[in-house]
Design an enzyme around this catalytic site. Structure first.
Site, PDB file in Angstrom:
ATOM      1  NE  ARG A 105      -4.566  20.668  34.895  1.00 26.47           N
ATOM      2  CZ  ARG A 105      -5.801  20.479  33.976  1.00 26.47           C
ATOM      3  NH1 ARG A 105      -5.924  19.455  33.724  1.00 26.47           N
ATOM      4  NH2 ARG A 105      -6.427  21.095  33.611  1.00 26.47           N
ATOM      5  CG  HIS A 132     -10.213  24.517  36.971  1.00 32.00           C
ATOM      6  ND1 HIS A 132      -9.372  24.882  36.603  1.00 32.00           N
ATOM      7  CD2 HIS A 132     -10.598  23.182  35.892  1.00 32.00           C
ATOM      8  CE1 HIS A 132      -9.308  24.634  35.117  1.00 32.00           C
ATOM      9  NE2 HIS A 132     -10.108  23.532  35.032  1.00 32.00           N
ATOM     10  CD  GLN A 135     -13.687  24.395  32.547  1.00 27.85           C
ATOM     11  OE1 GLN A 135     -12.573  23.759  32.384  1.00 27.85           O
ATOM     12  NE2 GLN A 135     -14.427  24.485  32.141  1.00 27.85           N
ATOM     13  CG  ASP A 220     -15.172  18.567  36.903  1.00 31.70           C
ATOM     14  OD1 ASP A 220     -15.605  16.976  36.155  1.00 31.70           O
ATOM     15  OD2 ASP A 220     -14.667  18.949  37.898  1.00 31.70           O
ATOM     16  CB  CYS A 260     -14.903  21.810  33.585  1.00 32.87           C
ATOM     17  SG  CYS A 260     -14.756  20.388  34.665  1.00 32.87           S
ATOM     18  NE  ARG A 288     -10.430  26.165  30.517  1.00 29.41           N
ATOM     19  CZ  ARG A 288      -9.325  25.384  31.526  1.00 29.41           C
ATOM     20  NH1 ARG A 288     -10.227  24.794  31.353  1.00 29.41           N
ATOM     21  NH2 ARG A 288      -8.522  25.591  31.666  1.00 29.41           N
TER      22      ARG A 288
HETATM   23  N1  NVA Z   1     -12.143  18.818  39.208  1.00 32.69           N
HETATM   24  C1  NVA Z   1     -11.823  17.558  37.513  1.00 32.69           C
HETATM   25  C2  NVA Z   1     -11.813  18.704  36.462  1.00 32.69           C
HETATM   26  C3  NVA Z   1     -10.572  18.138  35.386  1.00 32.69           C
HETATM   27  C4  NVA Z   1     -10.812  19.486  34.516  1.00 32.69           C
HETATM   28  C5  NVA Z   1     -10.361  17.232  38.170  1.00 32.69           C
HETATM   29  O1  NVA Z   1     -10.219  17.606  39.328  1.00 32.69           O
HETATM   30  O2  NVA Z   1     -10.227  16.705  37.813  1.00 32.69           O
HETATM   31  N1   CP Z   2     -11.105  21.321  32.135  1.00 32.38           N
HETATM   32  C1   CP Z   2     -10.403  20.918  31.550  1.00 32.38           C
HETATM   33  O1   CP Z   2      -9.716  21.712  32.472  1.00 32.38           O
HETATM   34  O2   CP Z   2      -9.511  19.759  30.746  1.00 32.38           O
HETATM   35  P1   CP Z   2      -8.386  19.492  31.004  1.00 32.38           P
HETATM   36  O3   CP Z   2      -8.217  18.275  31.709  1.00 32.38           O
HETATM   37  O4   CP Z   2      -8.426  18.628  30.000  1.00 32.38           O
HETATM   38  O5   CP Z   2      -6.929  20.681  31.090  1.00 32.38           O
END
Ligand code: NVA
Ligand code: CP
Length: 308
Positions: A105, A132, A135, A220, A260, A288
């Site tokens: 990540r 993502h 997801q 989101d 998500c 997930r």
């Molecule tokens: N769009 C959000 C998703 C988190 C799982 C982010 O990137 O923070």
């Molecule tokens: N949806 C998702 O990826 O959640 P986290 O940021 O908690 O991993």
């Protein structure tokens, strides 16, 4: 498999592979729910690298790897040399000699691509600024699980044109459904930025028009990780892009709601919707883990016949 397969974007796998993964997920989930041990990844190690925070992604990969008989090691930028400027290429060379698969990540997709180009083992995108894919693997599985085949159906995406939105758009082209996208002015999606041809989406200035007749509504947070400096401006720009009960009413009867998570009730979605009967967000979060178990197995072992 001889060739290393990565999952850096949704479109790194093809439609037949997703169909296999969905079928495989059903089998793996069913086995898990029935307390039947399944350890195809015994002695295999997953390294998880986090440059941003996470609850679901860390937990689902770590628990999933353990349930498959393997191990998971957590690294973050704060406690590793990655946070002190070690080149990503060097980190990839070293880390990939000590494990069987890596999940990352991070911020820019380019960092992930540079890691993968120098890795001896498969690399999975656990979220970047751009995409993502894990997801949407879980989201599409959840949609199929609840509502059957998705071909020809319509998703309404309400809000930010972020990593989750662009991955929905890639999935739509591969799996042949449509996405109606409604973002505030200045936040529109472009096919080029999403890595798509642009054949399966339509943009709507009015979020209610995007939602009209849709089979699934998703949204989101208004501000994704890494964009916190824009928070106040985004709160002003996005205030009319909220999924509420009126919006669910113009969608198809029994339209599904997905998010998500984490969610901000009262911002991108009302409590009434996310905690209401059309919401499948808890199944979505759980899935997930099941979908990623199928993905880990596939990237490491290729297609396997289900043992009886
Ligand atoms: N769009 C959000 C998703 C988190 C799982 C982010 O990137 O923070
Ligand atoms: N949806 C998702 O990826 O959640 P986290 O940021 O908690 O991993």
């Amino acid at each position: 498999m001889s060739e290393i397969r990565h999952f850096l974007e949704f479109k790194d796998l093809n439609r037949e592979e997703f169909e296999y993964l969905f079928e495989r997920t059903r089998w793996i989930k069913d086995r898990y729910k029935n307390y039947k041990q399944y350890w195809p990844l015994a002695d295999r190690t997953l390294v998880m690298i986090f440059e941003k925070q996470s609850t679901r992604t860390r937990l689902s990969f770590e628990a999933g790897m353990q349930q498959l008989g393997g191990f998971a090691i957590y690294l973050n930028t704060r406690d590793s040399q990655l946070g002190r400027g070690e080149p990503v290429e060097d980190a990839a060379q070293v880390i990939s000699r000590m494990c069987d698969i890596v999940m990352i990540r991070t911020f820019k997709q380019e960092i992930l691509e540079r890691f993968a180009a120098n890795s001896r083992v498969p690399v999975i995108n656990g979220l970047t600024n751009e995409y993502h894919p894990c997801q949407i693997l879980a989201d599409v599985f959840t949609w199929i699980e609840r509502c059957g085949p998705v071909q020809g159906k319509t998703v309404a995406w309400i809000g930010d044109s972020n990593n989750v939105c662009s991955t929905w758009l890639q999935a739509a082209e591969l799996l042949d459904f449509k996405v109606n996208v409604s973002t505030p002015p200045g936040y529109e999606v472009t096919a080029q930025e999403c890595g798509i041809a642009g054949t399966h989406f339509e943009q709507f200035a009015d979020p209610m028009e995007a939602a009209r007749g849709a089979d699934l509504i998703s949204t989101d947070v208004w501000t994704s990780m890494g964009f916190e400096a824009e928070n106040e401006a985004r709160k002003r720009a996005f205030c009319d892009w909220q999924v509420d009960a009126d919006m669910m009413r113009v969608a198809a009867p029994d339209a599904l709601f997905l998010h998500c998570l984490p969610a901000h009730r009262g911002e991108e979605v009302t409590a009434e919707v996310i905690d209401g009967p059309q919401s499948a967000v808890w199944d979505e979060a759980e899935n997930r883990m099941h979908t990623q178990k199928a993905l880990l197995e596939y990237l490491l072992l290729g297609r396997v016949e289900a043992p009886q």
